[in-house]
Design an enzyme around this catalytic site. Structure first.
Site, short mmCIF file in Angstrom:
data_model
loop_
_atom_site.label_atom_id
_atom_site.label_comp_id
_atom_site.label_asym_id
_atom_site.label_seq_id
_atom_site.Cartn_x
_atom_site.Cartn_y
_atom_site.Cartn_z
N VAL A 24 0.83 -1.22 0.00
CA VAL A 24 0.00 0.00 0.00
C VAL A 24 0.87 1.27 0.00
O VAL A 24 0.65 2.18 -0.80
CB VAL A 24 -0.97 -0.01 1.21
CG1 VAL A 24 -1.77 1.28 1.27
CG2 VAL A 24 -1.91 -1.21 1.13
N GLU A 139 -10.50 5.73 5.41
CA GLU A 139 -11.29 5.17 4.30
C GLU A 139 -10.72 3.83 3.82
O GLU A 139 -11.45 2.90 3.50
CB GLU A 139 -11.34 6.18 3.15
CG GLU A 139 -12.18 5.75 1.97
CD GLU A 139 -13.63 5.48 2.36
OE1 GLU A 139 -14.32 6.41 2.78
OE2 GLU A 139 -14.08 4.31 2.23
N VAL A 142 -11.50 -0.17 5.05
CA VAL A 142 -12.58 -1.06 4.59
C VAL A 142 -12.75 -0.92 3.08
O VAL A 142 -12.89 0.19 2.57
CB VAL A 142 -13.93 -0.72 5.26
CG1 VAL A 142 -15.00 -1.73 4.84
CG2 VAL A 142 -13.80 -0.69 6.77
N GLY A 144 -10.80 -1.23 0.48
CA GLY A 144 -9.74 -0.69 -0.37
C GLY A 144 -10.15 0.58 -1.09
O GLY A 144 -10.39 1.61 -0.46
N GLY A 197 -0.80 -9.21 -4.39
CA GLY A 197 -0.78 -8.18 -3.33
C GLY A 197 -2.12 -8.00 -2.64
O GLY A 197 -2.35 -7.00 -1.96
N LYS A 215 -13.31 -5.43 9.44
CA LYS A 215 -13.98 -4.42 8.60
C LYS A 215 -15.45 -4.29 8.96
O LYS A 215 -16.01 -3.18 8.98
CB LYS A 215 -13.83 -4.79 7.11
CG LYS A 215 -12.38 -4.71 6.64
CD LYS A 215 -12.22 -5.38 5.29
CE LYS A 215 -10.80 -5.33 4.78
NZ LYS A 215 -10.58 -6.16 3.61
N GLY A 312 -5.42 -4.25 -3.13
CA GLY A 312 -4.42 -3.97 -4.17
C GLY A 312 -3.80 -2.61 -3.95
O GLY A 312 -4.40 -1.72 -3.33
P1 NAP Z 1 3.05 -4.82 3.72
O1 NAP Z 1 3.21 -4.95 2.25
O2 NAP Z 1 3.42 -5.96 4.58
O3 NAP Z 1 3.86 -3.52 4.19
C1 NAP Z 1 4.08 -3.19 5.53
C2 NAP Z 1 5.13 -2.09 5.61
O4 NAP Z 1 5.22 -1.63 6.94
C3 NAP Z 1 6.54 -2.54 5.20
O5 NAP Z 1 7.15 -1.54 4.43
C4 NAP Z 1 7.28 -2.70 6.54
O6 NAP Z 1 8.64 -2.36 6.47
C5 NAP Z 1 6.58 -1.68 7.41
N1 NAP Z 1 6.52 -2.08 8.81
C6 NAP Z 1 5.80 -3.09 9.37
N2 NAP Z 1 6.04 -3.14 10.69
C7 NAP Z 1 6.90 -2.15 10.97
C8 NAP Z 1 7.51 -1.69 12.17
N3 NAP Z 1 7.27 -2.26 13.33
N4 NAP Z 1 8.33 -0.62 12.09
C9 NAP Z 1 8.59 -0.03 10.90
N5 NAP Z 1 8.04 -0.41 9.72
C10 NAP Z 1 7.21 -1.47 9.77
O7 NAP Z 1 1.52 -4.48 4.09
P2 NAP Z 1 0.42 -3.81 3.13
O8 NAP Z 1 -0.26 -4.85 2.31
O9 NAP Z 1 0.99 -2.62 2.45
O10 NAP Z 1 -0.68 -3.34 4.21
C11 NAP Z 1 -0.47 -2.20 5.00
C12 NAP Z 1 -1.78 -1.85 5.72
O11 NAP Z 1 -2.79 -1.55 4.75
C13 NAP Z 1 -2.35 -2.96 6.59
O12 NAP Z 1 -2.99 -2.39 7.71
C14 NAP Z 1 -3.38 -3.62 5.68
O13 NAP Z 1 -4.40 -4.28 6.40
C15 NAP Z 1 -3.92 -2.38 4.98
N6 NAP Z 1 -4.56 -2.63 3.70
C16 NAP Z 1 -3.95 -3.40 2.76
C17 NAP Z 1 -4.55 -3.57 1.52
C18 NAP Z 1 -3.90 -4.39 0.44
O14 NAP Z 1 -4.52 -4.56 -0.62
N7 NAP Z 1 -2.67 -4.89 0.63
C19 NAP Z 1 -5.77 -2.93 1.25
C20 NAP Z 1 -6.37 -2.15 2.23
C21 NAP Z 1 -5.75 -2.00 3.45
P3 NAP Z 1 9.71 -3.26 5.63
O15 NAP Z 1 9.26 -3.13 4.19
O16 NAP Z 1 11.02 -2.62 5.87
O17 NAP Z 1 9.57 -4.65 6.15
N1 HSE Z 2 -6.38 -8.65 2.47
C1 HSE Z 2 -7.40 -7.69 2.29
C2 HSE Z 2 -8.41 -8.23 1.29
C3 HSE Z 2 -6.81 -6.40 1.76
O1 HSE Z 2 -8.11 -9.23 0.63
O2 HSE Z 2 -9.50 -7.69 1.19
C4 HSE Z 2 -7.77 -5.27 1.76
O3 HSE Z 2 -8.14 -4.90 3.03
#
Ligand code: NAP
Ligand code: HSE
Length: 439
Positions: A24, A139, A142, A144, A197, A215, A312
């Site tokens: 993200v 926003e 929940v 995305g 992703g 959510k 995503g």
């Molecule tokens: P991710 O790819 O695992 O990225 C997490 C990032 O946070 C990494 O850059 C990591 O650093 C950093 N991080 C984690 N713990 C840390 C700590 N203790 N100190 C410093 N940096 C730390 O996760 P993501 O998929 O982007 O998701 C991030 C958030 O968005 C989550 O809350 C997730 O539920 C939410 N979300 C995700 C999506 C989706 O489609 N993926 C959609 C909506 C919401 P490093 O890179 O150095 O390890």
């Molecule tokens: N892992 C979550 C999903 C990301 O698949 O909906 C978005 O919150």
């Protein structure tokens, strides 16, 4: 070029720090960089990414930014006076919660995508923001890229929400869609979802329904204006579903979806996440792939449906950057702003045992006279009425047949009791699955 003109005529600047730069965060950094002119135009100030907190400063990122922006020390961000908005996209409950609260306490606005933190700690976070007269927007937590949090907080605020019925986990919807259409095995599809992703860092949260429960807790809290925590949500994942369930559901005219449902019943709330049979002609049955959809029924509007990408990198960055623009306008205009979320003290949450719905059972039983009568009697003793009883395949090695039973409306309490009684029958080899029907 107008963008060039704008950049040099905007005198104000909004400073951003980002906590995390994974799936993200990289999307947000890309959008902030590629849309800087349009953002400046929308906000009336330049948006400037000043610092990015990560664990590993040397890691290759999917979008490159200046190396000197990375830090692994949160206090550096906290102490900087040129940072107006902290964007939390690191995930997990801790230390994300402490970082969000500390940012608010230091007078910085917060944008977060963190459903776990919001599902568990929304009242504390809202209170901290109010105390310091700063904003917190979420926003992206929940659905995305699909707007639903802001519509619930603002556009539907005149309504009483009656019920919320939603597909709010893109990963499981993607998996169920492919399992249903390609008869592909669960583990292969999960790998694809991770590569794209969509999945959480730990996909258990997706497939066990925990992500959807977070959510639903957020949506229910906003909809019913009282805290509904993730632990108030009954939660069952998709791991027990088999190809046979998809086949039989299809023959009976249903799709299978992981639904998140909450309703207000006699002043109490019932909130649940579980796989559900849903009639194929219903709108939610047609929501496929990583798409999400949230149907909200209210007293004034009736039913509204929000439909779009639920996960995503770029769709999620859309929600986060919109929150940044929204707060950036306050920062640029130096306007104080309080979010219109007023939560009442509490609301009673009903047990899943009180649920009343129709049910699907798949079980294996001996293929001999009297078997149906014994099963029918176990159901009748628990006051469950059968709407259809179908015998499917016969297994000559085990001497068992597969039975699919659909019930009329029954309570979960009586269904659980009946399943226990049926399991104890000598003629029943195995209960394959029980799936609730969405009405
Ligand atoms: P991710 O790819 O695992 O990225 C997490 C990032 O946070 C990494 O850059 C990591 O650093 C950093 N991080 C984690 N713990 C840390 C700590 N203790 N100190 C410093 N940096 C730390 O996760 P993501 O998929 O982007 O998701 C991030 C958030 O968005 C989550 O809350 C997730 O539920 C939410 N979300 C995700 C999506 C989706 O489609 N993926 C959609 C909506 C919401 P490093 O890179 O150095 O390890
Ligand atoms: N892992 C979550 C999903 C990301 O698949 O909906 C978005 O919150």
């Amino acid at each position: 070029n107008f963008g060039w003109f704008l950049r040099y005529t905007l005198t104000k600047s909004v400073g951003i720090a980002m906590l995390g730069m994974g799936v993200v965060g990289s999307g947000v950094a890309r959008a902030l960089s590629q849309k800087s002119d349009s953002l400046g135009n929308q906000i009336g100030a330049n948006v400037c990414l000043k610092s990015v907190l990560v664990r590993d400063k040397t890691k290759q990122r999917s979008f490159e930014i200046a190396q000197n922006l990375f830090t692994d020390n949160f206090n550096e961000i906290l102490e900087r006076t040129d940072i107006d908005i902290v964007v939390e996209v690191m995930g997990g409950e801790r230390p994300a919660l402490e970082f969000i609260l500390a940012a608010l306490e230091s007078g910085k606005h917060v944008v977060t995508a963190n459903k776990e933190v919001m599902a568990k700690h929304a009242p504390d976070i809202f209170a901290a923001a109010r105390r310091k007269d700063v904003r917190v927007l979420f926003e992206a937590s929940v659905a995305g890229g699909t707007p639903v949090v802001s519509p619930l907080m603002r556009d539907l605020v005149a309504n009483e929400v009656v019920s919320i019925k939603a597909i709010i986990n893109g990963t499981t919807n993607y998996i169920l869609t492919r399992m249903s259409s390609e008869q592909i095995d669960y583990k292969t599809v999960l790998k694809d979802a991770q590569n794209l992703g969509y999945a959480e860092p730990d996909p258990t949260n997706d497939v066990e329904g925990i992500d959807a429960a977070y959510k639903l807790a957020i949506l229910s809290t906003l909809g019913f204006r009282a805290q509904v925590k993730d632990s108030d949500v009954f939660c069952e994942g998709i791991t027990s579903l088999s190809a046979k369930d998809f086949q039989y559901a299809d023959e009976l005219g249903y799709a299978i979806k992981l639904l998140a449902i909450s309703s207000r019943i006699n002043g109490e709330v019932q909130a649940r996440v579980h796989p559900a049979l849903i009639e194929k002609d219903q709108m939610l049955a047609k929501v496929d792939g990583v798409l999400n959809a949230i149907e909200i029924e209210t007293d004034l509007t009736g039913r509204v449906l929000f439909h779009g990408p639920g996960a995503g990198s770029m769709p999620t960055s859309s929600a986060i950057v919109a929150d940044i623009i929204n707060i950036g306008r306050n920062v640029a205009g130096n306007a104080a702003y309080l979010d219109p979320v007023r939560l009442s003290e509490s609301i009673k949450v009903q047990s899943i045992s009180d649920l009343q719905t129709k049910y699907y059972f798949r079980l294996e039983a001996k293929d001999e006279p009297g078997v149906l009568a014994q099963i029918g009697s176990a159901l009748a003793l628990n006051k469950i009425s059968i709407s259809s009883f179908i015998q499917k395949g016969f297994d000559p090695e085990q001497g068992t047949a597969e039975l699919v039973i659909m019930t009329h409306q029954a309570t979960e309490r009586s269904v659980q009791s009946a399943l226990k009684d049926i399991k104890d029958l000598d003629v029943v080899a195995r209960i394959g699955n029980m799936i609730r029907v969405s009405e």
